[in-house]
Write a protein that holds these residues in place. Structure first.
Motif, PDB file in Angstrom:
ATOM      1  N   PRO A   1       0.570  -1.286   0.132  1.00  0.00           N
ATOM      2  CA  PRO A   1       0.107  -0.018  -0.100  1.00  0.00           C
ATOM      3  C   PRO A   1       0.949   1.261  -0.031  1.00  0.00           C
ATOM      4  O   PRO A   1       0.303   2.366  -0.681  1.00  0.00           O
ATOM      5  CB  PRO A   1      -0.873  -0.168   1.228  1.00  0.00           C
ATOM      6  N   LEU A   2       2.128   1.165   0.628  1.00  0.00           N
ATOM      7  CA  LEU A   2       2.944   2.449   0.537  1.00  0.00           C
ATOM      8  C   LEU A   2       3.423   2.700  -0.772  1.00  0.00           C
ATOM      9  O   LEU A   2       3.507   3.900  -1.255  1.00  0.00           O
ATOM     10  CB  LEU A   2       4.042   2.071   1.586  1.00  0.00           C
ATOM     11  N   LEU A   3       3.682   1.716  -1.653  1.00  0.00           N
ATOM     12  CA  LEU A   3       4.187   1.880  -3.073  1.00  0.00           C
ATOM     13  C   LEU A   3       2.902   2.310  -3.773  1.00  0.00           C
ATOM     14  O   LEU A   3       3.094   3.416  -4.799  1.00  0.00           O
ATOM     15  CB  LEU A   3       4.433   0.478  -3.614  1.00  0.00           C
ATOM     16  N   ALA A   4       1.628   1.996  -3.567  1.00  0.00           N
ATOM     17  CA  ALA A   4       0.692   2.457  -4.260  1.00  0.00           C
ATOM     18  C   ALA A   4       0.451   3.844  -3.833  1.00  0.00           C
ATOM     19  O   ALA A   4      -0.206   4.958  -4.731  1.00  0.00           O
ATOM     20  CB  ALA A   4      -0.532   1.461  -3.822  1.00  0.00           C
ATOM     21  N   ARG A   5       0.756   4.349  -2.772  1.00  0.00           N
ATOM     22  CA  ARG A   5       0.522   5.740  -2.390  1.00  0.00           C
ATOM     23  C   ARG A   5       1.745   6.822  -2.743  1.00  0.00           C
ATOM     24  O   ARG A   5       1.396   8.077  -3.450  1.00  0.00           O
ATOM     25  CB  ARG A   5       0.285   5.751  -0.715  1.00  0.00           C
ATOM     26  N   TYR A   6       3.170   6.326  -2.466  1.00  0.00           N
ATOM     27  CA  TYR A   6       4.080   7.269  -2.421  1.00  0.00           C
ATOM     28  C   TYR A   6       4.980   6.847  -3.648  1.00  0.00           C
ATOM     29  O   TYR A   6       5.745   7.434  -4.120  1.00  0.00           O
ATOM     30  CB  TYR A   6       4.951   6.981  -1.343  1.00  0.00           C
ATOM     31  N   GLY A   7       4.611   5.701  -4.443  1.00  0.00           N
ATOM     32  CA  GLY A   7       5.542   5.325  -5.512  1.00  0.00           C
ATOM     33  C   GLY A   7       6.831   5.141  -5.098  1.00  0.00           C
ATOM     34  O   GLY A   7       7.450   4.482  -4.081  1.00  0.00           O
TER      35      GLY A   7
ATOM     36  N   ARG B   1      -6.157  -1.005  -9.975  1.00  0.00           N
ATOM     37  CA  ARG B   1      -5.611   0.351  -9.836  1.00  0.00           C
ATOM     38  C   ARG B   1      -4.187   0.261  -9.098  1.00  0.00           C
ATOM     39  O   ARG B   1      -3.072   0.804  -9.221  1.00  0.00           O
ATOM     40  CB  ARG B   1      -6.591   1.400  -9.364  1.00  0.00           C
ATOM     41  N   ALA B   2      -4.429  -0.403  -7.747  1.00  0.00           N
ATOM     42  CA  ALA B   2      -3.213  -0.366  -6.996  1.00  0.00           C
ATOM     43  C   ALA B   2      -2.110  -1.418  -7.587  1.00  0.00           C
ATOM     44  O   ALA B   2      -0.898  -1.013  -7.411  1.00  0.00           O
ATOM     45  CB  ALA B   2      -3.494  -1.104  -5.445  1.00  0.00           C
ATOM     46  N   THR B   3      -2.166  -2.378  -8.291  1.00  0.00           N
ATOM     47  CA  THR B   3      -1.511  -3.296  -8.824  1.00  0.00           C
ATOM     48  C   THR B   3      -0.837  -2.364 -10.074  1.00  0.00           C
ATOM     49  O   THR B   3       0.242  -2.389 -10.139  1.00  0.00           O
ATOM     50  CB  THR B   3      -1.964  -4.544  -9.318  1.00  0.00           C
TER      51      THR B   3
END
Length: 257
Positions: free
Chosen positions: A26-32, A104-106
Motif C-alpha cells: 500500500p505504501l508503493l501505491a500511495r508514494y511510488g 489500480r493499486a497493482t
C-alpha cells in the motif's frame, strides 16, 4: 504464533520478508518509488535495520512487494468476505469495485517497480541486470517453478482463483441467471478486468455501476426482442454456446438458381 511458554515465536526469514513486502504494497501505491525505508519499517512494525537483514537492498524489497501485489490471494479473500448486498446488481457492483481497486493499486505498483528497474537496474543482461535477475527469481519462487510457461501458468491459476471466488458469490442468485454461475463469473471478471486496458479506455473508465448495468441488461433496448440468433435467448441455467448446426452447403441436388 506463540511458543508453549506463551512467548511469541520468532518469525522465519521468509515469513519476515513476506510480512515486510505485504506492508510495503500500500505504501508503493500511495508514494511510488519515493517511499522511504523508514515509512516501510513503521508500516511493518520493525526496526529499519531489520529491513536490510531481510532484504539485500531497497530494490529487492520493492521487487518483493511487486510479487506480493500480483498475488491474487488478497483479492480472493476480499471477494469471499463481501457481505450480503441484497440484490444481484448490488453484489456485482461491490465485486466490480473490489476488482477495480485491486487493478489500480497493482498497476501503480507495477509502474513503480518498472521505474526502479529502469533507473537503477538497467536492461536485462546489461550492467545492472542483477536487479532483473533477482526480480525474476522472486516471481518464480513465489508463483511457481521456473520454465518458459511458468509465469503464464501462474497468471492463469490466479485468474481461476478469482473467477471461482466470484462464482461462489453469484451462486445464491443462480435462479435469476440464464447461464451457469461459472459462465457468468468468467464473463463478468473479464468484462471488468478488460475494461481497465488503456487500449480500450479513451474518455475514462466506466464506473462499477455502468459496467454492471451493461453486464446485466446488455446494450439492446429490448434484449429479448432483438434479432440475435435463437440461442441468445434461453431458459435459466442454459449455457451460452454457438449454434449446433452449420448452414447447408450446396450439394448435387441443390439448385443455385
Amino acid at each position: 504464533m506463540t511458543t508453549p511458554s506463551g512467548r511469541a515465536r520468532p518469525m522465519s526469514r521468509d515469513d519476515r520478508r513476506a510480512a515486510i513486502a505485504a506492508a510495503t504494497v500500500p505504501l508503493l501505491a500511495r508514494y511510488g518509488s519515493a517511499v522511504t525505508t523508514r515509512q516501510i519499517a513503521q508500516a511493518a512494525d520493525v526496526a529499519e535495520g531489520t529491513l536490510f537483514r531481510a532484504f539485500e537492498d531497497k530494490d529487492e524489497l520493492i521487487h518483493a512487494a511487486l510479487v506480493a501485489a500480483l498475488d491474487p490471494a488478497p483479492l480472493v479473500r476480499a471477494i469471499s468476505e463481501t457481505g450480503e448486498r441484497g440484490s444481484l446488481a448490488e453484489t456485482l457492483t461491490a465485486l466490480a469495485e473490489l476488482i477495480q481497486d485491486s487493478q489500480r493499486a497493482t498497476a501503480r505498483i507495477v509502474q513503480v517497480a518498472h521505474q526502479v528497474m529502469g533507473d537503477r537496474g538497467g536492461p536485462p543482461g546489461g550492467p545492472g541486470g542483477e536487479a532483473h535477475r533477482r526480480h525474476r527469481d522472486d516471481v518464480h519462487r513465489n508463483h511457481g517453478t521456473q520454465g518458459p510457461g511458468s509465469h503464464r501458468d501462474a497468471r492463469m491459476s490466479a485468474v481461476q482463483d478469482i473467477v471461482q471466488a466470484i462464482e461462489a458469490r453469484l451462486s445464491p442468485f443462480a435462479a435469476e441467471l440464464r447461464t451457469e454461475p461459472r459462465v457468468a463469473a468468467s464473463v463478468f471478471f473479464f468484462l471488468v478486468h478488460g475494461h481497465a486496458s488503456p487500449l480500450l479506455v479513451q474518455d475514462g473508465p466506466l464506473d462499477a455501476t455502468q459496467i454492471v448495468d451493461v453486464f446485466l441488461h446488455g446494450v439492446l433496448e429490448a434484449p429479448c426482442q432483438g434479432a440475435g440468433p435463437p440461442h441468445a435467448v434461453g431458459p435459466p441455467h442454459a449455457a451460452v454456446r454457438p449454434p449446433d448446426a452449420r448452414p447447408a452447403l450446396p450439394g448435387p441436388t441443390t439448385s443455385l438458381a
